[in-house]
Design a protein around this motif. Structure first.
Motif, PDB file in Angstrom:
ATOM      1  N   ALA A   1       1.032  -1.166  -0.397  1.00 29.02           N
ATOM      2  CA  ALA A   1      -0.033   0.074   0.093  1.00 29.02           C
ATOM      3  C   ALA A   1       0.409   1.140   0.033  1.00 29.02           C
ATOM      4  O   ALA A   1       1.719   1.703   0.725  1.00 29.02           O
ATOM      5  CB  ALA A   1      -0.973   0.104   1.326  1.00 29.02           C
ATOM      6  N   SER A   2       0.199   2.121  -0.615  1.00 27.88           N
ATOM      7  CA  SER A   2       0.664   3.620  -0.547  1.00 27.88           C
ATOM      8  C   SER A   2       0.206   4.150   0.532  1.00 27.88           C
ATOM      9  O   SER A   2       0.924   5.676   0.189  1.00 27.88           O
ATOM     10  CB  SER A   2       0.527   4.411  -1.852  1.00 27.88           C
ATOM     11  OG  SER A   2       1.349   3.383  -2.942  1.00 27.88           O
ATOM     12  N   ASP A   3      -0.930   4.849   1.081  1.00 30.77           N
ATOM     13  CA  ASP A   3      -1.152   4.509   2.249  1.00 30.77           C
ATOM     14  C   ASP A   3      -1.528   4.382   3.567  1.00 30.77           C
ATOM     15  O   ASP A   3      -1.428   3.134   3.280  1.00 30.77           O
ATOM     16  CB  ASP A   3      -2.890   5.033   1.397  1.00 30.77           C
ATOM     17  CG  ASP A   3      -2.871   5.742  -0.086  1.00 30.77           C
ATOM     18  OD1 ASP A   3      -2.592   6.400  -0.731  1.00 30.77           O
ATOM     19  OD2 ASP A   3      -3.831   5.074  -0.824  1.00 30.77           O
ATOM     20  N   PRO A   4      -1.359   5.215   4.279  1.00 32.56           N
ATOM     21  CA  PRO A   4      -1.561   4.751   5.498  1.00 32.56           C
ATOM     22  C   PRO A   4      -2.548   3.654   5.733  1.00 32.56           C
ATOM     23  O   PRO A   4      -3.833   3.870   5.501  1.00 32.56           O
ATOM     24  CB  PRO A   4      -1.851   5.627   6.232  1.00 32.56           C
ATOM     25  CG  PRO A   4      -1.149   7.151   5.251  1.00 32.56           C
ATOM     26  CD  PRO A   4      -1.365   6.896   4.245  1.00 32.56           C
ATOM     27  N   LEU A   5      -2.487   2.874   6.742  1.00 31.50           N
ATOM     28  CA  LEU A   5      -2.991   1.196   7.175  1.00 31.50           C
ATOM     29  C   LEU A   5      -3.761   1.969   7.848  1.00 31.50           C
ATOM     30  O   LEU A   5      -4.388   0.637   8.665  1.00 31.50           O
ATOM     31  CB  LEU A   5      -2.673  -0.020   6.732  1.00 31.50           C
ATOM     32  CG  LEU A   5      -1.746  -0.090   5.275  1.00 31.50           C
ATOM     33  CD1 LEU A   5      -0.914  -1.485   5.000  1.00 31.50           C
ATOM     34  CD2 LEU A   5      -2.907  -0.764   4.688  1.00 31.50           C
ATOM     35  N   THR A   6      -3.893   2.864   8.673  1.00 30.33           N
ATOM     36  CA  THR A   6      -4.452   3.287   9.683  1.00 30.33           C
ATOM     37  C   THR A   6      -5.192   4.105   9.657  1.00 30.33           C
ATOM     38  O   THR A   6      -5.498   4.923   9.169  1.00 30.33           O
ATOM     39  CB  THR A   6      -3.460   3.369  11.124  1.00 30.33           C
ATOM     40  OG1 THR A   6      -2.169   4.687  10.511  1.00 30.33           O
ATOM     41  CG2 THR A   6      -2.612   2.026  11.691  1.00 30.33           C
TER      42      THR A   6
END
Lengths: 64, 271
Positions: free
Chosen positions: B260-265
């Motif tokens: 993922a390039s985006d935060p996973l939180t």
């Protein structure tokens, strides 16, 4: 006879300089080989053409 | 140093001092432009729009109409790289190289020795022989070669200034057909590796530069383009972009899955 750039011609010039001038070549754009040896431009005047000589007169052309 | 490989630093990326040095000349541009098969009237525009600093020419029997001489069309300041095309063996290549030097535009020579006019593949063994003779005579020797590691090493020993492996048969515009073998040369040979022949589009030129090649030579891709000077411009930009990408260090490739390039939180649906 003399062979210039692969063509047989009657020998009608005394020196290489005579031939080059007769053809309107621009000296700075050509190089000459006589019997597979390069003739420096300064030596054209002293280079006597002899029967059976093979001359190559070359220049740059477009290429990759 | 030309080859940077894995020990390159960010300093080189940020530096404006990235240049290609060949035979004592520092080239800012890594695009070597051919001058064959298109109108000499277009050479100047192609040189300027492509940003090329080195242009190749061939040596042929002269005709006496000097107005047609290619030298009338090459812009000042361009480094001429004569080739030995037409040579069938080392002896003929040496002969053509000496004539090229006598024409008075420097000591650069691109050795091309071909015995076959169907595929126009270089004769590697004869190329090594010619390289040895011409390097000893003080030429800056840039041999066109089939990308073979052992021959490349022989060319280094013989005194070559660069090596010029083919990407695909001359004039084919088929791109990096030999790419994996060129990559081996980039990794193993401590001379500039300049891709010569077969590059057909700016994207292919860019890819060659991303691989770590030092420069790209192109002629047919430009000569057969719809608009010659604009295509030269596209090549110049693609080559510069590929160089920048190489110096930056390409991002890694995942063999499988995703990352993922985006935060996973912080998802909206989390309690």
């Amino acid at each position: 006879m003399i062979i210039i750039n692969g063509k047989e011609m009657a020998l009608q010039w005394e020196t290489l300089e005579d031939y080059i001038l007769s053809q309107n070549y621009l000296l700075e754009h050509i190089a000459v080989e006589r019997n597979e040896v390069i003739v420096p431009k300064a030596a054209y005047g002293q280079t006597k053409l002899l029967r059976g000589d093979r001359l190559e007169v070359v220049c740059f052309v477009g290429g990759g | 140093m030309e080859k940077t490989g894995s020990n390159r630093t960010n300093n080189q990326v940020l530096s404006t001092e990235d240049f290609l040095e060949i035979g004592g000349h520092r080239l800012q541009s890594r695009f070597i432009l051919g001058s064959g098969k298109y109108s000499p009237n277009l050479i100047e525009a192609a040189v300027h729009q492509g940003g090329a600093e080195m242009v190749t020419v061939a040596v042929r029997r002269a005709n006496t109409k000097d107005s047609e001489n290619i030298m009338n069309y090459i812009p000042d300041g361009v480094i001429l790289l004569p080739n030995t095309s037409g040579a069938r063996d080392a002896r003929e290549a040496v002969r053509i190289a000496r004539l090229a030097r006598e024409l008075g535009c420097g000591d650069f020579i691109k050795i091309e020795i071909m015995k076959d006019s169907k595929y126009l593949l270089p004769d590697n063994a004869e190329t090594v022989k010619a390289t040895e003779v011409l390097a000893q005579e003080g030429f800056v020797v840039m041999p066109y070669m089939y990308p073979d590691l052992y021959i490349a090493r022989d060319l280094v020993s013989a005194g070559a200034a660069t090596i010029m492996p083919l990407a695909a048969p001359i004039g084919s515009n088929r791109g990096l057909v030999t790419g994996e073998f060129i990559q081996i040369l980039v990794e193993e040979i401590d001379l500039p590796v300049i891709v010569d022949a077969g590059i057909g589009s700016p994207s292919q030129a860019c890819e060659a530069m991303e691989m770590g090649c030092a420069a790209v030579m192109a002629n047919t891709a430009i000569a057969t383009a719809g608009h010659i000077a604009t295509m030269a411009s596209a090549f110049g930009k693609a080559i510069a972009a590929g160089r920048q990408a190489y110096l930056s260090g390409l991002g890694r490739v995942l063999q499988r899955g995703a990352c993922a390039s985006d935060p996973l939180t912080g998802f909206l649906y989390n309690d």
